[in-house]
Enzyme design. Structure first.
Site, PDB file in Angstrom:
ATOM      1  N   GLY A 173       0.766  -1.239   0.000  1.00  0.00           N
ATOM      2  CA  GLY A 173       0.000   0.000   0.000  1.00  0.00           C
ATOM      3  C   GLY A 173       0.794   1.285   0.000  1.00  0.00           C
ATOM      4  O   GLY A 173       0.216   2.369   0.154  1.00  0.00           O
ATOM      5  N   ASP A 370      16.341  -1.060 -16.565  1.00  0.00           N
ATOM      6  CA  ASP A 370      16.361  -2.431 -16.061  1.00  0.00           C
ATOM      7  C   ASP A 370      16.875  -3.404 -17.125  1.00  0.00           C
ATOM      8  O   ASP A 370      16.702  -3.182 -18.322  1.00  0.00           O
ATOM      9  CB  ASP A 370      14.931  -2.804 -15.646  1.00  0.00           C
ATOM     10  N   GLU A 399      21.392  -1.322 -15.957  1.00  0.00           N
ATOM     11  CA  GLU A 399      21.665  -2.465 -15.090  1.00  0.00           C
ATOM     12  C   GLU A 399      22.280  -3.598 -15.902  1.00  0.00           C
ATOM     13  O   GLU A 399      21.706  -4.041 -16.894  1.00  0.00           O
ATOM     14  CB  GLU A 399      20.377  -2.961 -14.437  1.00  0.00           C
TER      15      GLU A 399
END
Length: 855
Positions: A173, A370, A399
């Site tokens: 959350g 990524d 990355e």
């Protein structure tokens, strides 16, 4: 705040004929910007039967270069040239042929004014310290976002999901508002940039206790996930971060998307993805890994499924087999994350524009890409080249989870060792043998219920000017094998696919070649191969340090010797200062593991924040959060204490932290704030010394100033009376009578002022990092490091606070300054404690002690 254009747009359509609705349901991007250096704009129009339409405009300065009609009848790519366009509202007329079911319409498309020139967007650098955090796990600023159902004000997604903080792999959350409310915390800590893991929509269903809370399964490239917030809230976070001197780095993924992305229910073209064949065949078994662990993909797989082998070595391997290379680059990361085909120019154009749109719309200061080497190298180089041209001061870090420095260095911009074949090694989409599923090293598992919407149909291949053709042998100069028929006539073997053009006759490559269609591949930069990637991630440092922390530093190896050897290979990098280093991140065990060894953590952080690198800290490290991936990745992605309603304590405050946590927070904060003011660390010269008797020393001295800034000869010892080392290293730029550049002392006879350079022309004081890499007391032997200061030093007495010099030693050290006598005392201030040390004298070190000295 001016409202941003909604990304799930309700198009403003004016109907040209008396028809009730338009067949255009979506345009990506929903707006663009006038005045870009690259005037090309690709618009992806989506709608029932839109492929049949034609498009026109009379907007001044805009021309339509081409329309691309893909396999699916529900997509149309419009390529515009905006070279002469000014900001305003452009009208696009969509016209359907007679007899079709389409309704002609006019679309009002906004061309916005750019807020600043591309050169004015300043990215992150080694002067920054990045603080990496996961929005779902950091803080919750709007609890109602996590409530279930509209009645409670919660966010309703297309797929089912749960918010359960007791489950490490479900959503907890956290959101953007929670991050915004804690901006002052980052400033108090002393970091200068925030790297948020992906915030784009991940509308994927939970499955077996797992979810896409991590954000790496994008289902809408132009929309923030509603559970995190809105595009406007993302902009507000970025704006307020800038007001406080914080930069924002956006995590992007070009390698793959999420299975619930609309493309998967209706592929634009059959080559929009790599290895999509398995989607249309019956599923035979659930996905499992080599270790037998479920990937949580409920839809099952079949023998046509191509899994990546996670072995990035194939990208650089000059002897790599085609199947190994193809599995690495074209194989899917996990079955629920479709692998995008960057060799398709339209896919790559879509992704390039998407990154530019977020820079212009939100004002981000950097991108972390990524799984960088898993994508096509040529396509990624074309992206980086365009970004560098549009934003020359921006920054992107890729990355690359490889622990060999030669691999990492070859990926950096302007590298001397980037192999040509890496940038020009096309692959085929023809079926190859499948392989077992190895375990994902990154833990980006997702939940899904399969892909019932995919029919397996690829549309009318080759029709309507469709550039998406089978990725097989094009017509080139090499002759076919005499043992096989020419490509284009008939399949030469079971594995061969006919050429997409007319029969090649003799001028064809051997049938079954793995070459891709030339027009599919983005143009590789001409000349020497270049990735154009400014910053790479230093997994070598991460790997060696995480091994060294468990070892004793010996005379011949182990411990800090591993770290020393890491920097030996910095000659491979075009720019070592543009390499991003880290102790841990969301994909690794935390540096502390399951322990709380503060001495070990201090050594790691002190190294990280003083070496020639861009440092990145993982959230919670400042309060010694720990955990390993032994059971699940969620254990290293725990909630920050105090960030969520109902937390029993608030670690964002001094009162809410334990004594141990405050000690670490204060220690790290002192270094971070000091680092913002000491430019020697980021601009000076790094010198490292071989670990000696378990002690590892790294020094930073200011770079030699320009001749006009050198001190006057009358204020320094005469060069004739000093050894050669006492003259500036760059004789042509500095007077011969000056002290060495970076020298800790200025005028003889003036006392050393801890923390302040005596010479006002020096950018900042020199820095000395001393690490005891053993579990035993050791000694810093000052004589070994005398090259760092000249023999003729200040005659100031040794500090009484020195932990090492005895009274007798101190009296001896105050001999008159000369080039032949023992050096006079040099007082150095320990950055975190303020304590003074005479670095011309031996210093006794306790086990695993860290000293960060400024002199």
């Amino acid at each position: 705040m001016k409202q941003l254009t909604s990304l799930i747009i309700t198009l403003c359509l004016s109907v040209m004929a008396s028809h009730a609705a338009s067949t255009v349901t979506r345009i990506e991007p929903a707006n663009w910007y006038a005045g870009m250096k690259n005037p090309t704009l690709q618009l992806m129009l989506t709608g029932n039967g839109i492929r049949e339409a034609s498009v026109s405009t009379d907007y001044p300065g805009v021309t339509i270069d081409s329309l691309v009609r893909l396999d699916s009848p529900n997509y149309l790519l419009v390529y515009l040239n905006l070279s002469g366009a000014q900001p305003g509202e452009m009208q696009l007329r969509i016209t359907f042929p007679k007899g079709s079911r389409g309704k002609s319409t006019t679309i009002r498309y906004p061309l916005k004014k750019r807020e600043k020139a591309g050169e004015e967007r300043i990215g992150f650098s080694n002067k920054d310290v990045l603080y990496m955090l996961m929005p779902d796990r950091f803080a919750q600023g709007q609890p109602e976002r996590t409530a279930k159902g509209k009645k409670s004000g919660g966010v309703v997604m297309k797929t089912k999901y749960a918010v359960d903080r007791s489950q490490p792999s479900l959503r907890h959350g956290g959101n953007l508002e929670g991050i915004r409310q804690h901006l002052d915390y980052f400033c108090d800590l002393g970091v200068t940039a925030l790297w948020l893991t992906p915030v784009l929509e991940n509308d994927s269903p939970d499955h077996n206790g797992s979810s896409t809370y991590h954000g790496y399964a994008t289902t809408d490239y132009y929309k923030v996930d509603p559970r995190f917030g809105t595009n406007d809230e993302y902009r507000r976070l970025c704006d307020e971060a800038h007001q406080k001197g914080l930069k924002v780095v956006m995590d992007m993924i070009f390698n793959h998307c999420g299975m619930e992305h609309p493309w998967l229910s209706d592929l634009p073209s059959h080559d929009w993805l790599n290895a999509p064949e398995w989607l249309s065949a019956p599923k035979e078994a659930p996905a499992t890994t080599a270790e037998g662990q479920s990937t949580t993909y409920a839809g099952g797989i079949n023998k046509l499924y191509l899994q990546t082998n996670y072995k990035l070595s194939t990208v650089m391997d000059p002897y790599a087999s085609r199947i190994d290379l193809r599995e690495t680059v074209d194989g899917w990361f996990v079955p629920s994350m479709p692998d995008l085909n960057q060799r398709n120019t339209h896919v790559m154009r879509y992704l390039i524009q998407n990154s530019i749109w977020w820079i212009e719309t939100i004002g981000i200061d950097g991108i972390r890409m990524d799984t960088y080497p898993y994508a096509d190298a040529t396509g990624m180089a074309s992206w980086m080249k365009e970004l560098n041209e549009e934003y020359p001061n921006f920054n992107v870090v890729g990355e690359s989870w490889v622990t060999e420095p030669a691999f990492t260095a070859a990926l950096q911009k302007d590298s001397r060792i980037t192999p040509q074949y890496m940038m020009s090694s096309p692959l085929s989409s023809s079926p190859l043998p499948s392989s077992p599923l190895p375990a994902s090293p990154k833990g980006e598992e997702t939940g899904t219920a399969g892909n019932p919407g995919y029919s397996g149909k690829t549309g009318n291949s080759g029709l309507y000017g469709n550039p998406s053709t089978p990725a097989t042998a094009p017509c080139v100069s090499a002759p076919c094998s005499t043992a096989t028929a020419p490509c284009g006539s008939a399949p030469c073997s079971a594995a061969a696919v006919p050429c997409s053009s007319a029969p090649c006759s003799a001028a064809a490559v051997p049938c079954g070649s793995l070459l891709s269609k030339a027009s599919q591949v983005p143009s590789a930069p001409q000349g020497k191969p270049n990735t154009y990637l400014n910053t790479v991630m230093d997994f070598t440092f991460f790997d060696r340090l995480n091994t060294a922390k468990h070892e004793e530093t010996g005379q011949w190896g182990g411990g800090m010797n591993r770290v020393y050897n890491t920097f030996v290979y910095d000659y491979l990098y075009p720019n070592p200062r543009s390499v991003l280093a880290f102790l841990d991140n969301h994909d690794t065990d935390r540096f502390l593991g399951d322990g709380k060894d503060s001495l070990m953590l201090k050594q790691g952080l002190a190294l990280l924040l003083t070496i020639n690198r861009i440092p990145q800290i993982y959230y919670g490290t400042e309060i010694m959060m720990n955990g390993t991936k032994a059971i699940t990745d969620g254990n290293v992605r725990q909630d920050f204490p105090g960030g969520f309603p109902g937390d029993t304590r608030n670690a964002f405050t001094k009162e809410g932290r334990t004594s141990e946590e405050n000690n670490m927070f204060n220690w790290l904060s002192a270094i971070l704030h000091w680092r913002q003011t000491n430019t020697t660390v980021t601009e000076g010269r790094q010198t490292q010394f071989l670990p000696y008797e378990g002690v590892y020393v790294i020094a930073h001295t200011p770079a030699c100033p320009a001749a006009a800034k050198c001190p006057a000869a009358a204020t320094c010892p005469a060069a004739a009376t000093c050894p050669a080392a006492a003259t500036c290293s760059a004789a042509a730029t500095c007077p011969a009578a000056t002290v060495p550049c970076g020298s800790p002392q200025g005028n003889p006879g003036k006392p050393s002022i801890p923390g302040t350079p005596n010479n006002p022309h020096h950018p900042s004081p020199s820095v000395l990092l001393i690490l005891n890499g053993t579990d035993k007391p050791q000694t810093f032997h000052a004589d070994r490091y005398r090259e760092l200061w000249p023999a003729a030093a200040s005659s100031a007495p040794a500090s009484t606070a020195s932990a090492t010099a005895s009274t007798a030693e101190a009296s001896t050290a105050t001999a008159p300054a000369s080039c032949t006598a023992a050096p006079a005392p040099i007082s150095a201030r320990e950055v975190t404690s303020g304590r003074s040390y005479d670095i011309t004298q031996d210093i006794k070190l306790s086990p695993r002690q860290t000293l960060l000295l400024e002199f």
